[in-house]
Motif scaffolding. Structure first.
Motif, short mmCIF file in Angstrom:
data_model
loop_
_atom_site.label_atom_id
_atom_site.label_comp_id
_atom_site.label_asym_id
_atom_site.label_seq_id
_atom_site.Cartn_x
_atom_site.Cartn_y
_atom_site.Cartn_z
N CYS A 127 0.84 -1.20 0.00
CA CYS A 127 0.00 0.00 0.00
C CYS A 127 0.87 1.25 0.00
CB CYS A 127 -0.93 0.01 1.22
SG CYS A 127 -2.24 -1.25 1.15
N LYS A 128 1.94 1.24 0.81
CA LYS A 128 2.86 2.38 0.88
C LYS A 128 3.55 2.60 -0.47
CE LYS A 128 4.01 2.00 5.81
NZ LYS A 128 5.08 1.62 6.77
N GLU A 129 4.00 1.49 -1.09
CA GLU A 129 4.70 1.59 -2.37
C GLU A 129 3.81 2.21 -3.44
OE1 GLU A 129 7.73 -2.27 -1.87
OE2 GLU A 129 6.01 -2.37 -3.24
N LEU A 130 2.57 1.74 -3.53
CA LEU A 130 1.66 2.26 -4.56
C LEU A 130 1.37 3.73 -4.35
CD1 LEU A 130 -1.20 -0.27 -5.46
CD2 LEU A 130 0.64 0.58 -6.89
N LEU A 308 -6.59 -4.04 6.47
CA LEU A 308 -7.83 -4.00 5.68
C LEU A 308 -8.24 -2.55 5.43
CD1 LEU A 308 -9.98 -6.88 7.24
CD2 LEU A 308 -8.95 -6.82 4.97
N LEU A 309 -8.02 -1.71 6.43
CA LEU A 309 -8.32 -0.28 6.29
C LEU A 309 -7.43 0.35 5.23
CD1 LEU A 309 -10.06 2.01 7.54
CD2 LEU A 309 -8.15 2.45 9.09
N HIS A 310 -6.15 -0.02 5.24
CA HIS A 310 -5.21 0.54 4.27
C HIS A 310 -5.50 0.06 2.84
CE1 HIS A 310 -2.03 1.40 7.60
NE2 HIS A 310 -2.90 2.38 7.47
N VAL A 311 -5.92 -1.20 2.72
CA VAL A 311 -6.30 -1.72 1.39
C VAL A 311 -7.51 -0.96 0.87
CG1 VAL A 311 -7.28 -3.72 0.19
CG2 VAL A 311 -5.33 -4.03 1.71
N GLY A 320 -11.75 5.31 -6.54
CA GLY A 320 -12.90 6.11 -6.13
C GLY A 320 -13.82 5.31 -5.21
N ASP A 321 -15.07 5.22 -5.59
CA ASP A 321 -16.09 4.55 -4.77
C ASP A 321 -15.79 3.07 -4.60
OD1 ASP A 321 -18.30 3.73 -3.43
OD2 ASP A 321 -19.77 4.39 -4.91
N VAL A 322 -15.45 2.66 -3.37
CA VAL A 322 -15.08 1.27 -3.10
C VAL A 322 -16.25 0.33 -3.32
CG1 VAL A 322 -14.26 -0.34 -1.31
CG2 VAL A 322 -13.31 1.95 -1.46
N SER A 323 -17.47 0.81 -3.13
CA SER A 323 -18.64 -0.06 -3.27
C SER A 323 -18.80 -0.58 -4.69
CB SER A 323 -19.91 0.69 -2.87
OG SER A 323 -20.13 1.80 -3.73
N LEU A 331 -7.99 -7.51 -3.26
CA LEU A 331 -6.60 -7.24 -3.63
C LEU A 331 -6.40 -7.16 -5.15
CD1 LEU A 331 -4.69 -9.52 -1.08
CD2 LEU A 331 -5.48 -7.18 -0.80
N ARG A 332 -7.49 -7.03 -5.88
CA ARG A 332 -7.41 -7.01 -7.35
C ARG A 332 -6.52 -5.88 -7.85
NH1 ARG A 332 -8.61 -8.27 -12.22
NH2 ARG A 332 -9.47 -6.81 -13.73
N ILE A 333 -6.51 -4.78 -7.15
CA ILE A 333 -5.70 -3.64 -7.57
C ILE A 333 -4.22 -4.02 -7.67
CG2 ILE A 333 -5.42 -2.79 -5.19
CD1 ILE A 333 -5.51 0.05 -6.34
N PHE A 334 -3.76 -4.89 -6.76
CA PHE A 334 -2.36 -5.32 -6.77
C PHE A 334 -2.10 -6.31 -7.91
CE2 PHE A 334 -3.44 -4.26 -2.36
CZ PHE A 334 -2.52 -3.25 -2.13
N VAL A 335 -3.11 -7.11 -8.23
CA VAL A 335 -3.00 -8.06 -9.34
C VAL A 335 -2.87 -7.29 -10.66
CG1 VAL A 335 -4.16 -9.91 -10.61
CG2 VAL A 335 -4.32 -9.82 -8.11
#
Length: 367
Positions: A127-130, A308-311, A320-323, A331-335
């Motif tokens: 999360c920090k790296e991104l 989980l909060l950081h993700v 944007g809207d997480v919903s 974790l799809r964003i990391f994939v």
């Protein structure tokens, strides 16, 4: 074969099913202790049973029906087969197999906690790296600008953001030459701009030879330095790539299983065995471990909540809207970023191998 048959009790002396007998016999070989030694270890806890032995013991746990059959056997115990005799003797220890499970839980607890803390730490770093990668954000900015330039005059023009999934489609958009992709163009642009930035900050101040170099030589310098920088993004986002292999559901399930195991152990020593005087050593040892486990589990659950909060925050930052984000894989964003980095590495290698680099041109191939 004849010798084996002579040692095997007659079928009438068997209490358990043949297949079950065979499984327990195999486990007995792995356990490699007598029933008396096993009983002693279960009563005094920590008395010589290793991880593999505890695993074998736990796999032997009889069903309620099997327990009833063994308890109900009133014949000579020595006439039973070795497997049935072993289990029957073990059942003389109060809650024998629950003790074995408790000892196995204690034996594996630290490794489980270390693995989970390491995974949560990796997520934290990803999360920090991104969030802090200047070059990655610069690449996203270049993609957005390129898309807007291509879509001038259309309803898609003037976009202020895009979903990261779009990064994986850059290689699908090809120019009129059928070879150059939109990803190639974006990388070439960022390589040049980063090369100029590095040149201005280092070579422009230290190496005065630039003054006498031709325009072509300067461009080659920009390209070389820019490629070195851009191709290093995969290393910079190391934890992001590692995190892409994690399954958040599996991690959450592991934490939950540890918590359930602790509750089960707690019930055994503070309820079931609390009044059994012979189990004093076992109860004292496990109570001491429970204090240790409770402290570690509390820390682990706090780590889980924090990560989980950081993700969620990093997903909101980019999407944007997480919903509206795919909840099936938080974790799809990391994939996506990992797959994009693979594409980026491939393009950087291709550009590095070009003998005559394409000059940074407008979007001609894509018009």
């Amino acid at each position: 074969n004849d010798e084996t048959k002579s040692k095997t009790p007659s079928p009438s002396k068997h209490v358990l099913e043949p297949k079950r007998l065979q499984n327990i016999t195999i486990l007995l070989k792995a356990l490699n202790v007598t029933a008396e030694q096993a009983c002693n270890a279960l009563m005094k806890v920590g008395n010589g049973l290793f991880l593999q032995q505890l695993e074998a013991l736990v796999k032997m746990v009889p069903t309620k029906e099997e327990e009833t059959k063994l308890y109900g056997y009133k014949g000579d115990v020595n006439e039973l087969g070795s497997a049935e005799k072993f289990v029957k003797v073990l059942l003389s220890v109060p809650f024998a197999f629950l003790r074995a499970e408790a000892m196995l839980y204690r034996e594996t607890f630290d490794d489980e906690v270390i693995h989970l803390k390491s995974s949560f730490s990796m997520l934290e770093e990803a999360c920090k790296e991104l969030r802090s990668s200047r070059l990655f954000l610069k690449l996203l900015e270049a993609v957005l600008k390129t898309g807007n330039r291509m879509n001038v005059g259309t309803i898609r023009g003037g976009a202020r953001a895009f979903k990261l999934d779009a990064l994986l489609k850059l290689a699908d958009v090809k120019g009129t030459d059928g070879k150059t992709t939109l990803l190639h163009f974006v990388v070439q642009e960022i390589v040049r701009s980063e090369g100029i930035r590095v040149s201005d900050s280092i070579m422009g101040k230290i190496n005065q030879r630039n003054k006498t170099r031709t325009a072509e030589e300067k461009e080659e310098d920009y390209r070389r330095m820019g490629l070195d920088l851009v191709s290093g993004l995969s290393t910079e986002l190391y934890h992001v790539k590692k995190t892409a292999t994690l399954d958040l559901d599996v991690l959450a399930s592991s934490v939950s299983n540890l918590s359930d195991g602790k509750a089960k152990l707690q019930h055994l020593v503070r309820e079931e065995l609390s009044t059994d005087e012979k189990s004093g050593n076992f109860v004292r040892s496990m109570n001491s471990f429970l204090d240790y486990a409770e402290k570690n589990l509390k820390e682990l659950e706090e780590d889980e909540h924090k990560v989980l909060l950081h993700v969620r925050e990093i997903t909101e930052y980019f999407h944007g809207d997480v919903s509206k984000v795919d909840e099936a894989n938080p974790l799809r964003i990391f994939v996506i970023v990992r797959d994009f980095l693979g594409m980026l590495d491939h393009v950087c290698k291709e550009l590095r191998n070009l003998k005559v680099p394409s000059s940074p041109s407008p979007l001609a191939p894509f018009r």
